[in-house]
Design a protein around this motif. Structure first.
Motif, short mmCIF file in Angstrom:
data_model
loop_
_atom_site.label_atom_id
_atom_site.label_comp_id
_atom_site.label_asym_id
_atom_site.label_seq_id
_atom_site.Cartn_x
_atom_site.Cartn_y
_atom_site.Cartn_z
N SER A 179 0.84 -1.19 0.00
CA SER A 179 0.00 0.00 0.00
C SER A 179 0.88 1.25 0.00
CB SER A 179 -0.89 0.00 1.24
OG SER A 179 -1.56 1.24 1.37
N LEU A 180 0.39 2.30 -0.64
CA LEU A 180 1.13 3.56 -0.69
C LEU A 180 0.91 4.37 0.59
CD1 LEU A 180 0.27 4.50 -4.37
CD2 LEU A 180 2.40 3.53 -3.52
N GLY A 181 0.07 3.88 1.47
CA GLY A 181 -0.17 4.55 2.74
C GLY A 181 -1.39 5.45 2.73
N ASN A 182 -2.00 5.65 1.58
CA ASN A 182 -3.17 6.50 1.45
C ASN A 182 -4.16 5.77 0.56
OD1 ASN A 182 -5.04 8.45 0.61
ND2 ASN A 182 -3.53 10.10 0.64
N SER A 183 -5.36 5.49 1.07
CA SER A 183 -6.31 4.69 0.30
C SER A 183 -6.73 5.38 -1.00
CB SER A 183 -7.54 4.34 1.15
OG SER A 183 -8.19 5.51 1.57
N HIS A 184 -6.79 6.71 -1.00
CA HIS A 184 -7.15 7.43 -2.23
C HIS A 184 -6.08 7.23 -3.31
CE1 HIS A 184 -9.01 10.43 -4.77
NE2 HIS A 184 -7.84 11.05 -4.89
N ARG A 185 -4.81 7.33 -2.94
CA ARG A 185 -3.73 7.10 -3.91
C ARG A 185 -3.69 5.64 -4.35
NH1 ARG A 185 1.75 9.25 -1.82
NH2 ARG A 185 0.84 8.78 0.19
N ASP A 186 -4.02 4.73 -3.43
CA ASP A 186 -4.07 3.31 -3.79
C ASP A 186 -5.17 3.04 -4.81
OD1 ASP A 186 -1.97 2.73 -2.10
OD2 ASP A 186 -3.25 2.07 -0.44
N ARG A 187 -6.33 3.69 -4.65
CA ARG A 187 -7.42 3.54 -5.62
C ARG A 187 -7.01 4.08 -6.99
NH1 ARG A 187 -10.71 5.77 -1.30
NH2 ARG A 187 -11.36 3.99 -0.07
N GLU A 188 -6.34 5.24 -7.00
CA GLU A 188 -5.88 5.81 -8.26
C GLU A 188 -4.89 4.89 -8.96
OE1 GLU A 188 -4.25 9.67 -7.51
OE2 GLU A 188 -6.21 10.60 -7.30
N ALA A 189 -3.95 4.32 -8.21
CA ALA A 189 -2.96 3.41 -8.79
C ALA A 189 -3.64 2.15 -9.31
CB ALA A 189 -1.90 3.06 -7.75
N PHE A 190 -4.61 1.64 -8.56
CA PHE A 190 -5.32 0.42 -8.94
C PHE A 190 -6.12 0.65 -10.22
CE2 PHE A 190 -9.25 -2.22 -8.35
CZ PHE A 190 -8.65 -3.46 -8.53
N VAL A 191 -6.92 1.71 -10.28
CA VAL A 191 -7.75 1.98 -11.45
C VAL A 191 -6.87 2.37 -12.64
CG1 VAL A 191 -9.54 3.51 -12.39
CG2 VAL A 191 -9.75 2.62 -10.07
N GLY A 192 -5.76 3.03 -12.40
CA GLY A 192 -4.87 3.45 -13.47
C GLY A 192 -4.22 2.29 -14.23
N ARG A 193 -4.18 1.12 -13.65
CA ARG A 193 -3.59 -0.05 -14.31
C ARG A 193 -4.51 -0.67 -15.36
NH1 ARG A 193 1.75 -1.20 -13.96
NH2 ARG A 193 1.19 -3.35 -14.36
N PHE A 194 -5.79 -0.35 -15.33
CA PHE A 194 -6.74 -0.94 -16.27
C PHE A 194 -6.68 -0.21 -17.61
CE2 PHE A 194 -8.54 -2.22 -12.23
CZ PHE A 194 -8.92 -3.53 -12.48
N GLN A 195 -6.72 -0.97 -18.70
CA GLN A 195 -6.76 -0.38 -20.03
C GLN A 195 -8.19 -0.23 -20.52
OE1 GLN A 195 -4.27 -2.68 -22.61
NE2 GLN A 195 -2.40 -2.05 -21.58
N THR A 196 -9.09 -1.08 -20.04
CA THR A 196 -10.49 -1.03 -20.45
C THR A 196 -11.34 -0.82 -19.21
OG1 THR A 196 -10.02 -2.57 -22.23
CG2 THR A 196 -12.32 -2.25 -21.65
N VAL A 197 -12.03 0.32 -19.16
CA VAL A 197 -12.87 0.67 -18.02
C VAL A 197 -14.16 1.29 -18.55
CG1 VAL A 197 -13.08 2.23 -16.06
CG2 VAL A 197 -10.92 1.08 -16.47
N LEU A 198 -15.29 0.74 -18.14
CA LEU A 198 -16.59 1.35 -18.40
C LEU A 198 -17.05 1.91 -17.07
CD1 LEU A 198 -18.83 1.96 -20.39
CD2 LEU A 198 -19.85 -0.24 -19.83
N ALA A 199 -16.92 3.22 -16.91
CA ALA A 199 -17.16 3.87 -15.62
C ALA A 199 -18.63 4.16 -15.38
CB ALA A 199 -16.37 5.18 -15.56
#
Length: 147
Positions: free
Chosen positions: A53-73
């Motif tokens: 974990s990066l220590g901040n759940s918001h930054r962890d969510r950004e890193a997690f979602v940023g790894r996806f190439q296909t996202v239907l939001a």
């Protein structure tokens, strides 16, 4: 000894969950949600489990979602829809089959249109064109100039 929190657990902490509907996964996190393919989710999930974990759940969510190439939001979730149009169309069809309304999702307005790139034909110089056997035979059978 304290157990270190991985990026996946941190990103889904605070009420996050995943739901599988056939070949698609719907990921729900606090204040956001998106759908992706099961195959891509598994790859990103494996990556996120191996990262601390990066220590901040918001930054962890950004890193997690940023790894996806296909996202239907989901509309209003703060995540941008991205990916190839045919895959997004399949995700949308899967969501409709699962009973979710297409209006809830941030769908591109031209999702069913082909975005084919047309290339200009390449100019071929006749001198560079490959000779065929017929061309070579015709050149050999021509009479030579008289002396």
């Amino acid at each position: 000894m304290a157990l270190q929190l991985n990026l996946l657990l941190s990103a889904l902490s605070g009420g996050g969950r995943t739901t599988r509907h056939g070949d698609l996964i719907v990921v729900t996190m606090p204040a956001s949600a998106f759908a992706t393919t099961a195959q891509e989710f598994q790859q990103v999930q494996t990556w996120a489990r191996a990262r601390a974990s990066l220590g901040n759940s918001h930054r962890d969510r950004e890193a997690f979602v940023g790894r996806f190439q296909t996202v239907l939001a989901r509309s209003g979730s703060g995540i941008a829809t991205r990916g190839s149009r045919p895959v997004l169309a399949r995700l949308l069809a899967g969501l409709s089959q699962a009973g979710m309304q297409p209006g809830e999702w941030s769908v591109p307005h031209d999702i069913h249109e082909s975005m084919e790139v047309k290339r200009r034909p390449r100019k071929v110089d006749p001198a560079d064109a490959p000779r065929t056997e017929a061309d070579a035979g015709a050149a050999d059978s021509e009479p030579a100039d008289p002396p």
